[in-house]
Scaffold this active site. Structure first.
Site, PDB file in Angstrom:
ATOM      1  CB  VAL A  12      65.557 -22.187  69.183  1.00 31.94           C
ATOM      2  CG1 VAL A  12      65.935 -22.111  70.592  1.00 31.94           C
ATOM      3  CG2 VAL A  12      65.331 -20.894  68.394  1.00 31.94           C
ATOM      4  CE  LYS A  43      53.515 -30.460  62.423  1.00 31.84           C
ATOM      5  NZ  LYS A  43      52.996 -29.266  62.052  1.00 31.84           N
ATOM      6  CD  GLU A 125      66.596 -12.130  78.484  1.00 31.14           C
ATOM      7  OE1 GLU A 125      66.452 -11.827  79.511  1.00 31.14           O
ATOM      8  OE2 GLU A 125      66.466 -11.531  77.512  1.00 31.14           O
ATOM      9  CB  VAL A 128      62.085 -10.014  73.798  1.00 31.05           C
ATOM     10  CG1 VAL A 128      62.246  -8.662  73.139  1.00 31.05           C
ATOM     11  CG2 VAL A 128      60.813 -10.210  73.908  1.00 31.05           C
ATOM     12  CE  LYS A 201      60.899 -11.358  67.947  1.00 26.18           C
ATOM     13  NZ  LYS A 201      61.780 -11.106  66.860  1.00 26.18           N
TER      14      LYS A 201
END
Ligand SMILES: NC(=O)c1ccc[n+]([C@@H]2O[C@H](COP(=O)([O-])OP(=O)(O)OC[C@H]3O[C@@H](n4cnc5c(N)ncnc54)[C@H](OP(=O)(O)O)[C@@H]3O)[C@@H](O)[C@H]2O)c1
Length: 414
Positions: A12, A43, A125, A128, A201
């Site tokens: 993402v 990380k 947004e 889900v 969700k």
């Protein structure tokens, strides 16, 4: 100029970086401001050596805190330290956009209140159904509706596995292995295949839809690990397929909420939702039925949802967060409506058991002469509610010769 800090550079996070860069001109034209990415938190720095964003990548959160960013995109995943970082940024009066359903399902209400107190936005947004715009439509465009129910396929991993089992007659273990090889399933797939991901969700969706706080741990959850080739063959006989459906129905005395494998018609809304696609059916008292469908995961589809939230923050839409109701919802996990169920009864004395089942239900259609049913009676029965069928199953389990009973709900007309 507006500065973004991105927490996470995985699927993402890197998608957001790519989309912001790719559409920089368009974003500037549309929002009236130049959007730049000023820090990316990861990380493990070793994984990001030779990354073309190397100069702005850090593994130290203090570097992001001191960068004076305007909006923080949280795309790390997991509860901790994501929750602590989001909290800290909101307290520093930074807007936060997150894709993290774990954090939203557990701490969404608390963080939304914190955002409001600090006069900044918290938007989620992407948490889900990935790329499908659903939370904003529910909260804004459909705000004039009393939402009666939600039914949804919210997990791409299980949908991929069930599609493989149905279309290619694969066994569960084989389909899971392929899903893992193709990156559709994680090495530890429990959260997906046991239904917890869908439950989180569903909790977020239901909390927004009914303006009550739905705790995901209270939702009745059944995953797909027990689905086998006989279930698939029974589904085919009924012109159905099997999907992991997340359902919530608003009732006078609470909310029915469940995640469970369900038999759905192949030509209905959900029958056509394959692999990484998600689908959400809802009914509002004014608008009637509505169906949302699209990619529920993936780099750019999810980044699309994140960018939508960033636009909302830039445009300062009412300067408020996505809201989660305060009142704790009373949840019910047993269906109180009349419904049809597929019953499979492993037993030696199939004829005898079948006639016993027929005594208990007004409507009962059995699968006759199927060579794939070995020492097993299978039938579709209609029960007045779930409590009734559970009572009958309890009694049947005590009969001599009965080894195992499985029940699966069959949903018609959707
Ligand atoms: N993948 C999807 O299609 C999708 C769709 C909708 C929502 N989401 C949600 O979006 C979030 C991110 O998912 P993803 O698939 O992008 O995950 P991912 O590919 O595993 O990437 C996670 C990123 O966060 C970084 N990270 C993890 N823990 C960290 C920590 N303690 N400190 C600093 N950095 C940390 C990782 O750093 P390293 O690179 O150094 O390991 C990595 O860059 C999750 O909440 C997920 O549920 C994902």
């Amino acid at each position: 100029m507006l500065k973004l800090g991105i927490l996470g550079n995985g699927t993402v996070g890197s998608g957001v970086v790519e989309l912001v860069r790719k559409n920089a001109e368009y974003i500037k034209r549309r929002s009236g401001t130049e959007v730049v990415i000023s820090k990316i938190l990861v990380k493990d720095m070793d994984k990001h050596i030779n990354n073309h964003n190397e100069e702005i990548i850090t593994n130290n959160i203090q570097d992001v805190y001191s960068e004076d960013v305007d909006i923080v995109v949280e795309a790390m995943g997991g509860l901790h330290p994501a929750y602590e970082y989001i909290k800290s940024f909101l307290q520093q009066k930074k807007h936060v956009v997150t894709a993290n359903k774990d954090v939203v399902a557990k701490y969404g209400r608390e963080l939304a209140v914190l955002a409001e107190e600090n006069n900044v936005s918290l938007r989620f947004e992407a948490s889900v159904a990935g790329g499908i715009p659903i939370l904003k439509p529910l909260q804004e465009c459909l705000a004039g509706n009393d939402i009666k129910y939600l039914m949804a396929i919210l997990n791409g991993t299980t949908n991929f596995i069930l599609s493989k089992m149905y279309n290619e007659s694969m066994k569960y273990e084989e389909a899971l292995k392929i899903a893992q090889q193709l990156g559709f399933a994680e090495a530890n797939p429990d959260s997906d295949v046991l239904g917890y991901d869908s439950a989180r969700k569903l909790a977020i969706l239901s909390s927004i839809s009914y303006d009550e706080k739905v705790d995901w741990e209270d939702i009745g959850v059944q995953g797909i690990t027990e689905i086998d080739d006989i279930d698939i063959l029974c589904a085919k006989e009924l012109n159905c397929t099997i999907k992991l459906l997340a359902t919530s129905i608003k009732k006078e005395d609470g909310i029915y909420a469940s995640v469970r494998p369900v038999l759905v018609p192949i030509y209905g809304y959900f029958g056509k939702i394959e692999s990484e696609f998600n689908g959400i059916l809802l009914e509002g008292d004014a608008v009637g039925q509505m169906f949302f469908c699209g990619k529920g995961a993936g780099k750019l589809p999810t980044a699309s949802a994140v960018l939508g939230d960033i636009f909302d923050v830039i445009e300062n839409k009412k300067q408020r967060s996505m809201l989660i109701g305060n009142k704790k919802a009373i949840l019910k996990s047993k269906l109180s409506e009349k419904a049809k169920w597929l019953l499979r009864i492993k037993c030696q004395n199939t004829e005898e058991i079948l006639s016993r089942v027929k005594e208990s239900f007004k409507a009962c259609e059995s699968f006759e002469n199927k060579d794939w049913l070995q020492n097993e009676a299978a039938m579709v029965v209609e029960a007045v509610n779930e409590e009734y069928i559970d009572g009958v199953v309890k009694e049947l389990k005590l009969l001599p010769g009965v080894e195992h009973i499985k029940k699966l709900i069959k949903v018609d007309n959707i």
